[in-house]
Design a protein around this motif. Structure first.
Motif, PDB file in Angstrom:
ATOM      1  N   ASN A 192      -5.780   1.126 -15.468  1.00 55.03           N
ATOM      2  CA  ASN A 192      -4.266   0.732 -15.782  1.00 55.03           C
ATOM      3  C   ASN A 192      -3.947  -0.508 -15.332  1.00 55.03           C
ATOM      4  O   ASN A 192      -3.794  -0.599 -14.018  1.00 55.03           O
ATOM      5  CB  ASN A 192      -3.515   1.823 -15.470  1.00 55.03           C
ATOM      6  CG  ASN A 192      -3.681   3.154 -15.937  1.00 55.03           C
ATOM      7  OD1 ASN A 192      -3.473   3.450 -17.012  1.00 55.03           O
ATOM      8  ND2 ASN A 192      -4.471   3.857 -15.212  1.00 55.03           N
ATOM      9  N   ARG A 193      -3.975  -1.732 -16.101  1.00 56.61           N
ATOM     10  CA  ARG A 193      -3.763  -3.027 -15.532  1.00 56.61           C
ATOM     11  C   ARG A 193      -2.385  -3.643 -15.808  1.00 56.61           C
ATOM     12  O   ARG A 193      -1.787  -3.353 -16.996  1.00 56.61           O
ATOM     13  CB  ARG A 193      -4.780  -4.039 -16.103  1.00 56.61           C
ATOM     14  CG  ARG A 193      -4.565  -5.544 -15.462  1.00 56.61           C
ATOM     15  CD  ARG A 193      -5.527  -6.298 -16.191  1.00 56.61           C
ATOM     16  NE  ARG A 193      -5.309  -7.579 -15.872  1.00 56.61           N
ATOM     17  CZ  ARG A 193      -6.016  -8.761 -15.889  1.00 56.61           C
ATOM     18  NH1 ARG A 193      -7.418  -8.452 -15.879  1.00 56.61           N
ATOM     19  NH2 ARG A 193      -5.816  -9.986 -15.499  1.00 56.61           N
ATOM     20  N   HIS A 194      -1.888  -4.260 -14.904  1.00 53.21           N
ATOM     21  CA  HIS A 194      -0.464  -4.716 -15.152  1.00 53.21           C
ATOM     22  C   HIS A 194      -0.710  -6.429 -14.609  1.00 53.21           C
ATOM     23  O   HIS A 194      -1.063  -6.549 -13.262  1.00 53.21           O
ATOM     24  CB  HIS A 194       0.561  -4.145 -14.002  1.00 53.21           C
ATOM     25  CG  HIS A 194       0.651  -2.720 -14.464  1.00 53.21           C
ATOM     26  ND1 HIS A 194       1.415  -2.087 -15.498  1.00 53.21           N
ATOM     27  CD2 HIS A 194      -0.113  -1.651 -13.919  1.00 53.21           C
ATOM     28  CE1 HIS A 194       1.173  -0.790 -15.655  1.00 53.21           C
ATOM     29  NE2 HIS A 194       0.371  -0.482 -14.603  1.00 53.21           N
ATOM     30  N   ASP A 195      -0.068  -7.273 -15.196  1.00 49.77           N
ATOM     31  CA  ASP A 195      -0.005  -8.718 -14.729  1.00 49.77           C
ATOM     32  C   ASP A 195       1.300  -9.070 -14.238  1.00 49.77           C
ATOM     33  O   ASP A 195       2.205  -8.704 -15.037  1.00 49.77           O
ATOM     34  CB  ASP A 195      -0.426  -9.393 -15.962  1.00 49.77           C
ATOM     35  CG  ASP A 195      -1.802  -9.183 -16.303  1.00 49.77           C
ATOM     36  OD1 ASP A 195      -2.676 -10.127 -15.609  1.00 49.77           O
ATOM     37  OD2 ASP A 195      -2.403  -8.513 -17.238  1.00 49.77           O
ATOM     38  N   VAL A 196       1.374  -9.940 -13.034  1.00 51.27           N
ATOM     39  CA  VAL A 196       2.693 -10.309 -12.725  1.00 51.27           C
ATOM     40  C   VAL A 196       2.424 -11.782 -12.682  1.00 51.27           C
ATOM     41  O   VAL A 196       1.468 -12.467 -12.161  1.00 51.27           O
ATOM     42  CB  VAL A 196       3.133  -9.590 -11.428  1.00 51.27           C
ATOM     43  CG1 VAL A 196       3.276  -8.283 -11.540  1.00 51.27           C
ATOM     44  CG2 VAL A 196       2.084 -10.034 -10.376  1.00 51.27           C
ATOM     45  N   VAL A 197       3.614 -12.445 -12.625  1.00 55.05           N
ATOM     46  CA  VAL A 197       3.670 -13.857 -12.652  1.00 55.05           C
ATOM     47  C   VAL A 197       4.098 -14.408 -11.195  1.00 55.05           C
ATOM     48  O   VAL A 197       5.239 -13.770 -10.552  1.00 55.05           O
ATOM     49  CB  VAL A 197       4.790 -14.550 -13.731  1.00 55.05           C
ATOM     50  CG1 VAL A 197       4.972 -16.175 -13.469  1.00 55.05           C
ATOM     51  CG2 VAL A 197       4.333 -14.301 -14.956  1.00 55.05           C
ATOM     52  N   VAL A 198       3.370 -15.120 -10.399  1.00 59.98           N
ATOM     53  CA  VAL A 198       3.613 -15.647  -9.118  1.00 59.98           C
ATOM     54  C   VAL A 198       4.560 -16.773  -9.193  1.00 59.98           C
ATOM     55  O   VAL A 198       4.066 -17.852  -9.794  1.00 59.98           O
ATOM     56  CB  VAL A 198       2.379 -15.643  -8.262  1.00 59.98           C
ATOM     57  CG1 VAL A 198       2.724 -16.224  -6.723  1.00 59.98           C
ATOM     58  CG2 VAL A 198       1.426 -14.320  -8.153  1.00 59.98           C
ATOM     59  N   ARG A 199       5.866 -16.779  -8.895  1.00 58.14           N
ATOM     60  CA  ARG A 199       6.817 -18.119  -8.928  1.00 58.14           C
ATOM     61  C   ARG A 199       6.771 -18.558  -7.491  1.00 58.14           C
ATOM     62  O   ARG A 199       6.613 -17.781  -6.468  1.00 58.14           O
ATOM     63  CB  ARG A 199       7.992 -17.421  -9.287  1.00 58.14           C
ATOM     64  CG  ARG A 199       8.014 -16.750 -10.574  1.00 58.14           C
ATOM     65  CD  ARG A 199       9.295 -16.391 -11.500  1.00 58.14           C
ATOM     66  NE  ARG A 199       9.185 -15.502 -12.450  1.00 58.14           N
ATOM     67  CZ  ARG A 199       8.919 -16.321 -13.672  1.00 58.14           C
ATOM     68  NH1 ARG A 199       8.786 -17.370 -13.887  1.00 58.14           N
ATOM     69  NH2 ARG A 199       8.853 -15.560 -14.722  1.00 58.14           N
TER      70      ARG A 199
END
Length: 199
Positions: A192-199
């Protein structure tokens, strides 16, 4: 009709990470993986993991395993009754590694809580970074992203072979990010993969 769960049923997660450090002109990624399993099934899994070390002292560690050994490890993990929850944070240049960890950990703990996990074991790093993680967890609780009922603890991989599983899962996902999907393919059904944006 719902089947009642046994009274000793408990979902527990073990967490580890893998890092691709970005440089000028290229993006890195921070991968944080959790292996979610029924605690009652873990003694047998630990025994089988120890057997995979082939009598060597120490532990399984993705970075030190040959491609053939990685094949065996991912095939073994795919055979287990568990789920893998993975969060990948990017872009990540070297100086943003701790920021990427915070983004991934906050999202991962939220997803684990939604999944029904009650206990989380993270790989112990050292006192200072572990205190940073605890501050983040406390902040996530205050924001309502993580329930008070979710218990987070730290352990060393040499003390708990269950931590070898997220190490391998994170390593397989990182290898796929770098263009080698060979080891993540056997894990697709549990991933179960989730991607997040690193700001």
């Amino acid at each position: 009709m719902h089947t009642a769960l046994p009274p000793d049923f408990a979902l527990t997660a073990w967490v580890d990470e893998s890092v691709i450090v970005g440089r000028t002109g290229s993006d890195g990624a921070y991968t944080m993986a959790a292996a979610v399993a029924d605690l009652a099934a873990c003694p047998e899994v630990r025994d089988r993991l120890r057997a995979l070390t082939l009598g060597r002292t120490g532990r399984l560690h993705w970075a030190n395993e040959s491609p053939k050994r990685r094949d065996a490890v991912t095939a073994f993990i795919a055979s287990l009754d568990l789920a893998a929850v993975v969060v990948v944070g990017s872009p990540m240049l070297g100086p943003k590694q701790e920021r990427a960890r915070r983004c991934c950990l906050e999202r991962l703990l939220h997803e684990l809580a939604v999944f029904g996990v009650g206990d989380v074991w993270m790989e112990w790093r050292s006192a200072v970074p572990d205190r940073r993680d605890i501050r983040l967890i406390d902040s996530a609780r205050r924001k309502g992203l993580v329930p008070d009922s979710l218990v987070v603890r730290f352990a060393r991989p040499k003390d708990d072979p269950m931590l070898w599983i997220p190490d391998a899962i994170a390593g397989a996902v990182t290898a796929a990010t770098l263009g080698e999907p060979r080891w993540v393919l056997p894990l697709e059904e549990i991933l179960n993969r989730h991607d997040v944006v690193v700001r």
